[in-house]
Design a protein around this motif. Structure first.
Motif, PDB file in Angstrom:
ATOM      1  N   GLU A 157     -34.092  18.097 -24.720  1.00 15.17           N
ATOM      2  CA  GLU A 157     -34.396  19.517 -24.685  1.00 15.17           C
ATOM      3  C   GLU A 157     -34.489  20.061 -26.107  1.00 15.17           C
ATOM      4  O   GLU A 157     -33.706  19.659 -26.977  1.00 15.17           O
ATOM      5  CB  GLU A 157     -33.323  20.278 -23.904  1.00 15.17           C
TER       6      GLU A 157
ATOM      7  N   GLU B 121     -35.179  29.336 -20.566  1.00 15.92           N
ATOM      8  CA  GLU B 121     -35.939  29.299 -19.321  1.00 15.92           C
ATOM      9  C   GLU B 121     -36.339  27.863 -18.990  1.00 15.92           C
ATOM     10  O   GLU B 121     -36.823  27.112 -19.837  1.00 15.92           O
ATOM     11  CB  GLU B 121     -37.177  30.186 -19.427  1.00 15.92           C
ATOM     12  N   ARG B 122     -36.156  27.530 -17.726  1.00 19.93           N
ATOM     13  CA  ARG B 122     -36.408  26.161 -17.284  1.00 19.93           C
ATOM     14  C   ARG B 122     -37.876  25.765 -17.392  1.00 19.93           C
ATOM     15  O   ARG B 122     -38.197  24.616 -17.666  1.00 19.93           O
ATOM     16  CB  ARG B 122     -35.943  26.016 -15.826  1.00 19.93           C
TER      17      ARG B 122
ATOM     18  N   GLN C 166     -39.600  22.386 -19.060  1.00 20.20           N
ATOM     19  CA  GLN C 166     -40.522  21.495 -18.357  1.00 20.20           C
ATOM     20  C   GLN C 166     -41.795  21.286 -19.157  1.00 20.20           C
ATOM     21  O   GLN C 166     -42.345  20.190 -19.202  1.00 20.20           O
ATOM     22  CB  GLN C 166     -40.832  22.055 -16.973  1.00 20.20           C
TER      23      GLN C 166
END
Length: 212
Positions: free
Chosen positions: A58, A5-6, A10
């Motif tokens: 990430e 999930e983005r 973030q």
């Protein structure tokens, strides 16, 4: 748990809005490989991200800290200081949930990680807030009790003073008692400054008259 999930990415990349609570190198036990693998871990609130390399943009995985406990694992290997994040038993299946075994490089790092992880869950924060609210309520109640007691004591003191006071002793009705030795004023009404010798001579004359 793989990050897909983005919004989670973030959070992992935002240090301003989501500050880091704890970070550092830990060794993670890999069940499939039956060995420890060194990874970079970052704790933000109740989200524990881990990276293959420290400078990775990430994370490679995420551990959501909820409904868990942290336990120290006894280890015969002096080079590792392992501990476990245990999620207990599933309420749905009744089977043990996946646990994560991590190891620090030294005893100090292990203690710091255990302390940070133990305080990361929302259940812990809710318990702390509840305890603070309870203490605040006790302090507020004690202050009210002290204020009430002080007001009652002051009222009793005022009543006591009124009961023992006498109009004769009040300033408005106080009468000046006659002092026969108070003759400091002369005929012109001015105050005289008499020495001890003057007083001795004046009253000595009156005493001598009594014995003539």
């Amino acid at each position: 748990m793989k990050v897909n999930e983005r919004c989670l990415i973030q959070i992992a990349q935002s240090d301003d809005q989501n500050p880091i609570d704890q970070c550092g190198w830990l060794q993670q036990w890999m069940d499939e490989k039956k060995l420890f693998q060194r990874k970079w871990f970052v704790l933000k609130e109740n989200l524990l991200f881990y990276y293959n390399q420290r400078n990775d943009r990430e994370p490679s995985g995420l551990i959501i800290l909820d409904g868990y406990r942290v336990e120290i694992i006894e280890c015969l290997d002096d080079d590792r200081f392992p501990f476990k994040i245990d999620f207990g038993i599933s309420r749905v299946t009744g089977k043990p949930l996946k646990s994560f075994i991590l190891a620090a490089d030294n005893h100090t790092d292990m203690e710091q990680w255990i302390k940070a992880l133990s305080c990361a869950s929302y259940d812990y924060l809710k318990m702390v807030v509840s305890e603070l609210e309870h203490r605040l309520g006790e302090i507020d109640q004690n202050e009210k009790t002290i204020t009430t007691t002080t007001s009652t004591d002051n009222s009793n003191d005022d009543d006591h003073c009124k009961s023992i006071s006498s109009p004769i002793l009040s300033n408005d009705s106080k009468q000046q008692r006659f002092n026969p030795f108070d003759e400091r004023l002369d005929d012109s009404g001015q105050e005289q400054q008499l020495t001890f010798a003057d007083l001795h001579e004046r009253y000595g004359q009156q005493i001598r008259k009594c014995f003539q």
